[in-house]
Design a protein around this motif. Structure first.
Motif, PDB file in Angstrom:
ATOM      1  N   TYR B  11       0.644  -1.240   0.300  1.00 28.25           N
ATOM      2  CA  TYR B  11       0.421   0.100  -0.016  1.00 28.25           C
ATOM      3  C   TYR B  11       0.950   1.127  -0.303  1.00 28.25           C
ATOM      4  O   TYR B  11       2.244   1.151   0.782  1.00 28.25           O
ATOM      5  N   SER B  31      -5.683   2.572   2.285  1.00 28.33           N
ATOM      6  CA  SER B  31      -6.375   1.124   0.945  1.00 28.33           C
ATOM      7  C   SER B  31      -7.166   1.934  -0.159  1.00 28.33           C
ATOM      8  O   SER B  31      -8.347   3.027   0.034  1.00 28.33           O
ATOM      9  N   VAL B  32      -6.088   2.819  -0.579  1.00 28.24           N
ATOM     10  CA  VAL B  32      -6.652   3.775  -1.966  1.00 28.24           C
ATOM     11  C   VAL B  32      -6.134   2.733  -2.344  1.00 28.24           C
ATOM     12  O   VAL B  32      -4.985   2.588  -2.852  1.00 28.24           O
ATOM     13  N   MET B  33      -6.782   3.176  -4.305  1.00 22.68           N
ATOM     14  CA  MET B  33      -6.044   2.040  -5.373  1.00 22.68           C
ATOM     15  C   MET B  33      -6.900   2.739  -6.833  1.00 22.68           C
ATOM     16  O   MET B  33      -8.631   2.995  -6.479  1.00 22.68           O
ATOM     17  N   GLN B  34      -7.238   2.614  -7.508  1.00 22.17           N
ATOM     18  CA  GLN B  34      -6.903   2.919  -9.140  1.00 22.17           C
ATOM     19  C   GLN B  34      -8.363   1.602  -9.820  1.00 22.17           C
ATOM     20  O   GLN B  34      -7.468   0.757  -9.222  1.00 22.17           O
ATOM     21  N   ILE B  35      -9.203   2.561  -9.849  1.00 23.78           N
ATOM     22  CA  ILE B  35     -10.750   1.541 -10.477  1.00 23.78           C
ATOM     23  C   ILE B  35     -11.041   1.205 -11.835  1.00 23.78           C
ATOM     24  O   ILE B  35     -10.554   0.518 -12.787  1.00 23.78           O
ATOM     25  N   VAL B  42     -10.835   6.405  -8.728  1.00 25.15           N
ATOM     26  CA  VAL B  42     -10.212   5.763  -7.289  1.00 25.15           C
ATOM     27  C   VAL B  42     -11.476   4.838  -6.406  1.00 25.15           C
ATOM     28  O   VAL B  42     -11.782   5.735  -5.821  1.00 25.15           O
ATOM     29  N   ALA B  43     -10.803   4.397  -5.523  1.00 22.44           N
ATOM     30  CA  ALA B  43     -11.578   4.001  -4.622  1.00 22.44           C
ATOM     31  C   ALA B  43     -10.747   3.944  -3.130  1.00 22.44           C
ATOM     32  O   ALA B  43      -9.227   3.202  -3.174  1.00 22.44           O
ATOM     33  N   VAL B  44     -11.616   4.063  -2.028  1.00 26.44           N
ATOM     34  CA  VAL B  44     -11.203   4.467  -0.921  1.00 26.44           C
ATOM     35  C   VAL B  44     -11.915   3.485  -0.029  1.00 26.44           C
ATOM     36  O   VAL B  44     -13.133   3.734   0.475  1.00 26.44           O
TER      37      VAL B  44
END
Lengths: 209, 209
Positions: B11, B31-35, B42-44
């Motif tokens: 992460y 917990s952050v990622m590109q979707i 992005v999702a958080v």
């Protein structure tokens, strides 16, 4: 908008696997993260065009194998740059079956998940999975996307959430793998050269202008 | 199930910010990622108990500032180990306002997002945000959670998705910050000692047995 900032987001390198009927299949993913700790759940973002996507939708189960810095880079070529629709990606790959799901032995370990929710977008589905089994195979450092990019010199395939189109810089002799995008910089490319990522031979390398 | 495998997931370290009415607030997240890449989303994942959670739900907007290895670790103390409900976390923190959202100057850069979907779990909400603005502030390497844990010696707060309860190992003289969990190993703790993560003084350190 300066989309270069996306390069500063940090990811691991994962192989997300499932079953196509009774046949194991899977693909490489970066967009995997834990959502809750109790019960443990993880989310995976998967392109609609990935064959693994439709197989997860059917089975309702997936596994995440976490690659380490010591995992064979060829795993990324095998699982990341061809389709499980026409290829048996598991041929020659050591794996175990846990709760029915195939997991890659040459990894830090795995999580086996049951899909409990999904969130759909125009191009990708986020699968939310409750972890039903998990184990550690190796305490080697996890491979990060930065490590893959900087040390192994790999790229994202075009349908990954993290794909960024790169304008090739003019370099005297840069040979680019047409399959996986691996760049080999050298004075010339030996005839018996093979791509360290995806394993194809020198005929599939193109000299960058 | 061997949950130690969760430690092998990779992460970054992010500060997710939004507005509480007209007042900026935010918290640390991993917990952050590109979707998706086009349009960029992005999702958080955010705990229901985080004050930032209810503020994002109200405003429908959030920003993600990406910390670098050169970002001041105190930012993690300020944003990660106190609640924005009773504290003005932005007091003394240099920030800019972009599309109405506060973004941290001492970072790699930021993404400003409009919430377009949510996925709820028992403890966390996944906010899916379409990126409406983004920029780069610094090309310093992004801080990873592994770097934070191994180099800065920080921990996750208890309501983070990535929190793992750790049994303290018996060490001769280990002083643990009661606010953020930072561990200082030394023969003694000077009276004027301040926690490098959250800034509290020596009185809030407890000697580990």
């Amino acid at each position: 908008m300066n989309t270069n900032i996306f390069r500063s987001m940090s990811y691991g390198v994962y192989i997300v696997t499932t079953l196509d009927g009774r046949r194991p299949t899977g693909c490489v993913a970066n967009s995997v993260m834990q959502i809750t700790s109790s019960p443990a759940t993880v989310a995976v973002s998967m392109n609609h065009d990935n064959y693994t996507h439709q197989c997860i939708s059917k089975t309702g189960y997936f596994a995440v194998s976490i690659l380490s810095e010591q995992s064979a880079p060829q795993l990324i070529g095998t699982f990341g740059f061809q389709s499980g629709k026409d290829t048996d990606k598991f041929a020659g790959v050591e794996y175990q079956t846990v709760e029915g799901m195939p997991v890659i032995s040459d990894s830090c370990g795995y999580l086996v998940c049951r899909v409990i929710d999904t969130m759909d977008t125009s191009t990708h589905t986020v699968f939310l999975g409750e972890v039903v089994e998990a184990d550690v195979f190796s305490t080697a450092p996890a491979m990060t996307y930065a490590y893959y990019h900087q040390v192994i010199k790999g790229k994202s395939p075009k349908n990954a959430p993290t794909y960024i189109e790169e304008k090739p810089e003019p370099v005297a002799a840069k040979y680019v793998c047409e399959i996986c995008g691996y760049e080999h910089v050298a004075e010339s490319l030996p005839e018996d050269f093979r791509c360290p990522i995806c394993g194809v031979d020198a005929s599939l390398f193109k000299k960058a202008e």
